[in-house]
Design an enzyme around this catalytic site. Structure first.
Site, PDB file in Angstrom:
ATOM      1  N   HIS A 163       0.857  -1.193   0.000  1.00  0.00           N
ATOM      2  CA  HIS A 163       0.000   0.000   0.000  1.00  0.00           C
ATOM      3  C   HIS A 163       0.886   1.234   0.000  1.00  0.00           C
ATOM      4  CE1 HIS A 163      -3.149   2.849   1.098  1.00  0.00           C
ATOM      5  NE2 HIS A 163      -3.964   1.932   0.643  1.00  0.00           N
ATOM      6  N   ASP A 201      -7.903  -5.777   0.327  1.00  0.00           N
ATOM      7  CA  ASP A 201      -8.354  -6.618  -0.784  1.00  0.00           C
ATOM      8  C   ASP A 201      -7.907  -8.063  -0.648  1.00  0.00           C
ATOM      9  OD1 ASP A 201      -9.656  -4.518  -2.109  1.00  0.00           O
ATOM     10  OD2 ASP A 201      -7.728  -3.768  -2.808  1.00  0.00           O
TER      11      ASP A 201
HETATM   12  N1  CMC Z   1       4.122  -7.755  -4.780  1.00  0.00           N
HETATM   13  C1  CMC Z   1       5.473  -7.748  -4.930  1.00  0.00           C
HETATM   14  N2  CMC Z   1       6.233  -6.633  -4.830  1.00  0.00           N
HETATM   15  C2  CMC Z   1       5.610  -5.484  -4.564  1.00  0.00           C
HETATM   16  C3  CMC Z   1       4.207  -5.412  -4.380  1.00  0.00           C
HETATM   17  C4  CMC Z   1       3.466  -6.607  -4.489  1.00  0.00           C
HETATM   18  N3  CMC Z   1       2.127  -6.595  -4.337  1.00  0.00           N
HETATM   19  N4  CMC Z   1       3.859  -4.119  -4.136  1.00  0.00           N
HETATM   20  C5  CMC Z   1       4.980  -3.406  -4.155  1.00  0.00           C
HETATM   21  N5  CMC Z   1       6.054  -4.228  -4.414  1.00  0.00           N
HETATM   22  C6  CMC Z   1       7.473  -3.830  -4.458  1.00  0.00           C
HETATM   23  C7  CMC Z   1       7.777  -3.100  -5.753  1.00  0.00           C
HETATM   24  O1  CMC Z   1       8.200  -4.002  -6.756  1.00  0.00           O
HETATM   25  C8  CMC Z   1       8.870  -2.168  -5.281  1.00  0.00           C
HETATM   26  O2  CMC Z   1      10.061  -2.936  -5.154  1.00  0.00           O
HETATM   27  P1  CMC Z   1      11.508  -2.229  -5.466  1.00  0.00           P
HETATM   28  O3  CMC Z   1      11.666  -1.176  -4.391  1.00  0.00           O
HETATM   29  O4  CMC Z   1      12.492  -3.337  -5.382  1.00  0.00           O
HETATM   30  O5  CMC Z   1      11.382  -1.637  -6.843  1.00  0.00           O
HETATM   31  C9  CMC Z   1       8.451  -1.771  -3.873  1.00  0.00           C
HETATM   32  O6  CMC Z   1       7.671  -2.885  -3.402  1.00  0.00           O
HETATM   33  C10 CMC Z   1       7.625  -0.486  -3.805  1.00  0.00           C
HETATM   34  O7  CMC Z   1       6.533  -0.611  -4.714  1.00  0.00           O
HETATM   35  P2  CMC Z   1       5.833   0.624  -5.443  1.00  0.00           P
HETATM   36  O8  CMC Z   1       5.106   0.116  -6.632  1.00  0.00           O
HETATM   37  O9  CMC Z   1       6.824   1.716  -5.649  1.00  0.00           O
HETATM   38  O10 CMC Z   1       4.824   1.080  -4.312  1.00  0.00           O
HETATM   39  P3  CMC Z   1       3.572   2.035  -4.514  1.00  0.00           P
HETATM   40  O11 CMC Z   1       3.338   2.688  -3.225  1.00  0.00           O
HETATM   41  O12 CMC Z   1       3.774   2.914  -5.694  1.00  0.00           O
HETATM   42  O13 CMC Z   1       2.381   1.017  -4.883  1.00  0.00           O
HETATM   43  C11 CMC Z   1       0.569  -0.497  -4.672  1.00  0.00           C
HETATM   44  C12 CMC Z   1       1.399   0.600  -3.989  1.00  0.00           C
HETATM   45  C13 CMC Z   1      -0.645  -0.791  -3.811  1.00  0.00           C
HETATM   46  C14 CMC Z   1       0.082   0.009  -6.039  1.00  0.00           C
HETATM   47  C15 CMC Z   1       1.452  -1.762  -4.845  1.00  0.00           C
HETATM   48  O14 CMC Z   1       1.877  -2.220  -3.588  1.00  0.00           O
HETATM   49  C16 CMC Z   1       0.708  -2.888  -5.582  1.00  0.00           C
HETATM   50  O15 CMC Z   1       0.714  -2.897  -6.824  1.00  0.00           O
HETATM   51  N6  CMC Z   1       0.080  -3.836  -4.844  1.00  0.00           N
HETATM   52  C17 CMC Z   1      -0.724  -4.891  -5.453  1.00  0.00           C
HETATM   53  C18 CMC Z   1      -2.107  -4.353  -5.823  1.00  0.00           C
HETATM   54  C19 CMC Z   1      -2.978  -4.149  -4.616  1.00  0.00           C
HETATM   55  O16 CMC Z   1      -3.096  -5.023  -3.754  1.00  0.00           O
HETATM   56  N7  CMC Z   1      -3.662  -2.991  -4.580  1.00  0.00           N
HETATM   57  C20 CMC Z   1      -4.668  -2.695  -3.523  1.00  0.00           C
HETATM   58  C21 CMC Z   1      -4.254  -1.545  -2.660  1.00  0.00           C
HETATM   59  S1  CMC Z   1      -5.308  -1.424  -1.201  1.00  0.00           S
HETATM   60  C22 CMC Z   1      -6.906  -1.007  -1.839  1.00  0.00           C
HETATM   61  C23 CMC Z   1      -6.995   0.423  -2.225  1.00  0.00           C
HETATM   62  O17 CMC Z   1      -7.175   1.251  -1.306  1.00  0.00           O
HETATM   63  O18 CMC Z   1      -6.890   0.721  -3.397  1.00  0.00           O
END
Ligand code: CMC
Length: 428
Positions: A317, A374
């Site tokens: 998140h 989720d």
């Molecule tokens: N599985 C594996 N690695 C992950 C995941 C995941 N679900 N989420 C983040 N990472 C890694 C990502 O690869 C990155 O690694 P590195 O630093 O080595 O490049 C690091 O963690 C940071 O990720 P980010 O994409 O920069 O983080 P963000 O804050 O931009 O994204 C997120 C947040 C929710 C979009 C992301 O965690 C994600 O895609 N999660 C899966 C989808 C999900 O469950 N979404 C629901 C969110 S809660 C409901 C809502 O309120 O929307």
């Protein structure tokens, strides 16, 4: 006197000082008021994904991502959902206080009366292809509401905002239920005004035409109160989440002066993405794809591989760097439901193994990747016999009140401006 922050820029040995107000918050980080920075320095600030940017002041919802805390109007989410219904939560968000018994009763009646759809809106569904995803028809249906209630383009007073809020909160579950029934080619079930908000939604999803019967899996005539309570809790947990992607979209559309209903519809579209609300559908699809506890290790490895796009859905998140408090509530609910309704033990076993491995794995620990709302909602919604293509629509029903409250707050905020970020131009 306001606190000031002095920023010293040293560019090519040319030093210049800038002074900005520090804006207080009642909780959480303060902000530096950078609104005149470009005018004074000729420089933009670069903040892809708004990781360090507060785009508004708000008094609706507070999140402490480090502690894993969520509050609506100051109330902790855990206490709120264990003591109050979704309609009470809606009332709280809209009115800044919980309702009295009388106020709740009147609010409930107002919503029941508005739950029906204009006959013309129902006809629109016939233009959509069979099997249309309910999120596509839901979004189109909500946009269409702007044509039936066009006068709301110019809301002038609290009465107008109230009418808009009641109408959308009441009608969106009906549009969602019709969207689902259209997607599987079965006739629409009109709202039953005798039923509570959440029971009525389940009724519109499940009932058979020309029957007052509310059929349950074991043939009983009433929808199981345990199921109603579980879904009601899910709605409350989704009710608002401050400036997430879909809410930011709602505020952005609001900033252009567009019709309020299309601003909400834009929020629905933004929510559909799998990085946001669409994650709940993707979690179950992913658990089904993994298929067996024996395959979990392979997929954990894929999730950790920087060269593989695979991500564990329902993990991570932007704001929570601790357990998502909504996920905690749902995990507890999941455990309680094990005793009363059938949870898919096969999917549950796969999910439990993923959770156990991820919570102890260095990759996930280092990046603060915890299960989010989720991750758990899908298993519960499956147990409520809600098909996975409806999961994000459930999120929409819960979040509608949050979007509306944020929309109204935006409109009443004298500091609001059209949303217009800048760019770093790299072209010819
Ligand atoms: N599985 C594996 N690695 C992950 C995941 C995941 N679900 N989420 C983040 N990472 C890694 C990502 O690869 C990155 O690694 P590195 O630093 O080595 O490049 C690091 O963690 C940071 O990720 P980010 O994409 O920069 O983080 P963000 O804050 O931009 O994204 C997120 C947040 C929710 C979009 C992301 O965690 C994600 O895609 N999660 C899966 C989808 C999900 O469950 N979404 C629901 C969110 S809660 C409901 C809502 O309120 O929307």
């Amino acid at each position: 006197m306001k606190n000031k922050a002095t920023i010293v820029l040293d560019i090519n040995n040319q030093k210049k000082e800038y002074s900005y107000d520090i804006l207080d918050s009642t909780r959480g980080p303060k902000s530096i008021d950078m609104r005149t920075f470009y005018k004074e320095s000729g420089l933009f600030t670069y903040d892809v994904g708004f990781t360090s940017t507060a785009s508004c002041s708000s008094s609706i919802t507070y999140i402490d991502g480090e502690k894993g805390e969520l509050r609506y109007r100051g109330y902790e989410i855990e206490k709120l959902v264990s003591n109050h219904s979704y309609l009470e939560v809606c009332y709280l968000l809209l009115n800044e206080k919980l309702p009295s018994k009388e106020q709740l009763k009147n609010f409930d009646i107002e919503l029941r009366h508005r739950s029906f759809l204009h006959e013309g809106l129902k006809n629109i569904f016939s233009a959509f292809p069979d099997n249309a995803h309910p999120m596509a028809t839901l979004s189109a249906g909500v946009t269409s509401l702007a044509s039936f209630y066009f006068d709301h383009i110019n809301i002038k007073d609290d009465l107008g905002y109230k009418e808009m809020a009641y109408r959308l909160i009441a009608k969106i579950p009906t549009v969602a239920a019709f969207s689902f029934r259209h997607s599987i080619g079965i006739p629409f079930i009109e709202p039953d005004i005798n039923l509570s908000f959440t029971e009525n939604f389940l009724f519109m999803l499940r009932a058979y035409p020309h029957h007052n019967l509310k059929v349950t899996k074991d043939g009983q005539e009433k929808i199981d109160p345990v199921e109603i309570k579980a879904l009601d809790t899910i709605f409350s947990l989704h009710a608002d989440h401050e400036q997430n992607a879909s809410t930011t979209v709602v505020r952005t559309v609001a900033s252009t002066g567009a019709h309020p209903y299309v601003a909400i519809s834009a929020g629905i579209n933004a929510l559909w993405g799998r990085a946001h609300g669409g994650a709940n559908e993707s979690v179950i699809a992913q658990l089904q794809m993994i298929g067996s506890v024996d395959n979990v290790d392979k997929y954990i490895k894929k999730a950790k591989d920087p060269n593989d796009e695979f991500r564990l859905m329902g993990f991570g998140h932007r704001v929570y760097k601790n357990f998502d408090p909504r996920a905690k509530v749902l995990k507890k609910l999941q455990d309680e439901l094990k005793q009363t309704i059938h949870l898919d033990s096969h999917l549950l076993d796969i999910a439990t193994k993923i959770e156990t491995i991820a919570l102890n794995d260095e990759y996930f620990i280092k990046r603060n990747l915890y299960p989010n709302i989720d991750f758990y909602s899908g298993i519960i919604l499956t147990a409520l016999r809600i098909p996975k293509q409806m999961f994000t629509a459930i999120f929409v029903i819960g979040r509608t009140v949050g979007w509306i409250t944020q929309y109204i707050e935006f409109k009443k905020d004298k500091q609001s401006k059209i949303a217009r970020p800048r760019q770093i131009y790299k072209g010819k």
